[in-house]
Enzyme design. Sequence first.
Site, mmCIF file in Angstrom:
data_model
loop_
_atom_site.group_PDB
_atom_site.id
_atom_site.type_symbol
_atom_site.label_atom_id
_atom_site.label_comp_id
_atom_site.label_asym_id
_atom_site.label_seq_id
_atom_site.Cartn_x
_atom_site.Cartn_y
_atom_site.Cartn_z
ATOM 1 C CG ASP A 182 53.685 41.283 43.103
ATOM 2 O OD1 ASP A 182 53.811 42.496 43.299
ATOM 3 O OD2 ASP A 182 54.499 40.428 43.518
ATOM 4 C CG ASP A 185 59.843 43.903 43.186
ATOM 5 O OD1 ASP A 185 59.248 44.569 42.316
ATOM 6 O OD2 ASP A 185 60.918 44.251 43.694
ATOM 7 C CB THR A 241 54.129 46.604 40.294
ATOM 8 O OG1 THR A 241 55.255 46.874 41.119
ATOM 9 C CG2 THR A 241 54.041 47.685 39.239
ATOM 10 C CG ASP A 259 61.540 48.279 49.995
ATOM 11 O OD1 ASP A 259 60.566 47.534 50.160
ATOM 12 O OD2 ASP A 259 62.039 48.496 48.867
ATOM 13 C CE LYS A 275 50.488 44.842 44.474
ATOM 14 N NZ LYS A 275 51.436 43.879 43.937
ATOM 15 C CG ASP A 307 55.525 38.036 46.415
ATOM 16 O OD1 ASP A 307 55.099 38.917 45.643
ATOM 17 O OD2 ASP A 307 56.294 38.281 47.361
HETATM 18 P P1 IMP Z 1 55.742 44.697 43.918
HETATM 19 O O1 IMP Z 1 56.180 43.382 44.521
HETATM 20 O O2 IMP Z 1 55.762 44.662 42.431
HETATM 21 O O3 IMP Z 1 54.423 45.134 44.461
HETATM 22 O O4 IMP Z 1 56.873 45.817 44.263
HETATM 23 C C1 IMP Z 1 57.219 46.173 45.572
HETATM 24 C C2 IMP Z 1 58.515 46.937 45.608
HETATM 25 O O5 IMP Z 1 58.491 48.092 44.772
HETATM 26 C C3 IMP Z 1 58.796 47.504 46.975
HETATM 27 O O6 IMP Z 1 59.353 46.559 47.825
HETATM 28 C C4 IMP Z 1 59.756 48.657 46.682
HETATM 29 O O7 IMP Z 1 61.092 48.175 46.695
HETATM 30 C C5 IMP Z 1 59.413 49.091 45.272
HETATM 31 N N1 IMP Z 1 58.810 50.443 45.180
HETATM 32 C C6 IMP Z 1 59.253 51.429 44.389
HETATM 33 N N2 IMP Z 1 58.461 52.506 44.491
HETATM 34 C C7 IMP Z 1 57.486 52.208 45.357
HETATM 35 C C8 IMP Z 1 56.349 52.930 45.833
HETATM 36 O O8 IMP Z 1 56.074 54.094 45.488
HETATM 37 N N3 IMP Z 1 55.559 52.283 46.717
HETATM 38 C C9 IMP Z 1 55.815 51.010 47.098
HETATM 39 N N4 IMP Z 1 56.855 50.299 46.666
HETATM 40 C C10 IMP Z 1 57.701 50.887 45.793
HETATM 41 MG MG MG Z 2 55.771 41.053 45.180
#
Ligand code: IMP
Ligand code: MG
Length: 418
Positions: free
Chosen positions: A153, A155, A189, A342, A350, A374
């Site tokens: 993942d 973030d 992601t 958000d 996923k 996470d």
């Molecule tokens: P991940 O933890 O890598 O899955 O990223 C999640 C974060 O990506 C979300 O909290 C958003 O802030 C950002 N994000 C940006 N574009 C998108 C989208 O198209 N769908 C979902 N999340 C997005």
């Molecule tokens: Mg994450």
Amino acid sequence: MTTRYRVEYALKSHRRDQLIEWIKGLLAVPFVLHSQPTAVYQEHSVKLVAVAADTHQRYAEILRDVQNLIIDHIEHENNQAAGKSKLKLLVPTVGSFFTALPLEDAFKYQDQLRFISRRRFVAPSFNDVRLILNTAQLLGLVRSSEVDLVTFDGDVTLYDDGACLTEDNPVISRILRLLQQGRKVGIVTAAGYTEAPKYYLRLRGLLDAMHDSTTLTDSQKNGLIVMGGESNFLFRFDQTSPARLTWVPRKEWILDEMRAWQENDIGQLLDIAESSLRACVANLNLAADVLRKDRAVGVYPLEGCKMHREQLEETVLVVQNTVERSPIGTRLPFCAFNGGNDVFVDIGDKSWGVRACQRYFGGIDPSKTLHVGDQFLSAGANDFKARLASTTAWIASPAETVQLLDELEELQQEPRSV
Ligand code: IMP
Ligand code: MG
């Protein structure tokens, strides 16, 4: 539905992992019986060491019993008797395991690091059990076969929430090591962009390090892909592109089942999600805007504002419920999740993203795939679905991801015993 039930069900049960809670409960018994607080004057006594050794043994025995229940559960699933195992009766929400989990050895490993059995006031916690399960998963993978694909993942897993993977991030050298060992790596992601430069901005530290590496071969470099929007946009590493990534046309990588996802249905699902999100913004008076994308729709806070936890949780549960109840929500997979500041609804999830990575690399088995993330709570969390497609490790920070990868490296060195 009574209000009480709603509170218990919607907020409490989904915010707890049933397997972890159950193991915690089992470990609480020897904690209470053996690790009682002792008077301070006994602090360095021989008795104290003996009590800790006794507690260690009891914890280890319990975890060996759970390990055996998991083996029995796997056997039931293999014999078409899924749902009939003792573990399923004890923990009804438990899913599938793609490898055995050597929990006893994992406990011994973590006890050396965390001194869990030495504690007299703090019982084995959620984090203790989560980390024991992670170690057990790594042991299960390296003892039964190999780890051919690691998906991450973004973030919170590779970098802080909303941040970027910069050149000083210690995870970079660990990812390069995985590639050098001939393993494949996917970054799966939710961040959904249709252009490579946007991912370059987020992942620049890693992509530049790969580009500049003289030790990685071309084929090892081709072992990195980025799956954006959960399961919607695929990019492969490209040494010659300024953004270091090249878009892979959807028809080249989507799974057969994904071909049935009609554009019309996608638009309709996002319309329903969007109107539900807009209703939340109005109803909860959120200082937020709605963002509609190709394959997603989300709410994000206005400049300088933050949404609080209750607003995020209410929004994600409302939108998930609304879409689930619509006819289109039963036909088309989607993922509603709380991104920390958000809320997004993405088409697919996923499990599709990880499966598409497995297929892209020639059909890697779930038992040889590890997804690190996470977000593993059952509602409002997007890594949870990866459990359908691969083994998983649940980390709580980017630093834990680095530790986990070092642990994998260390455990691989041990002689194969199972
Ligand atoms: P991940 O933890 O890598 O899955 O990223 C999640 C974060 O990506 C979300 O909290 C958003 O802030 C950002 N994000 C940006 N574009 C998108 C989208 O198209 N769908 C979902 N999340 C997005
Ligand atoms: Mg994450």
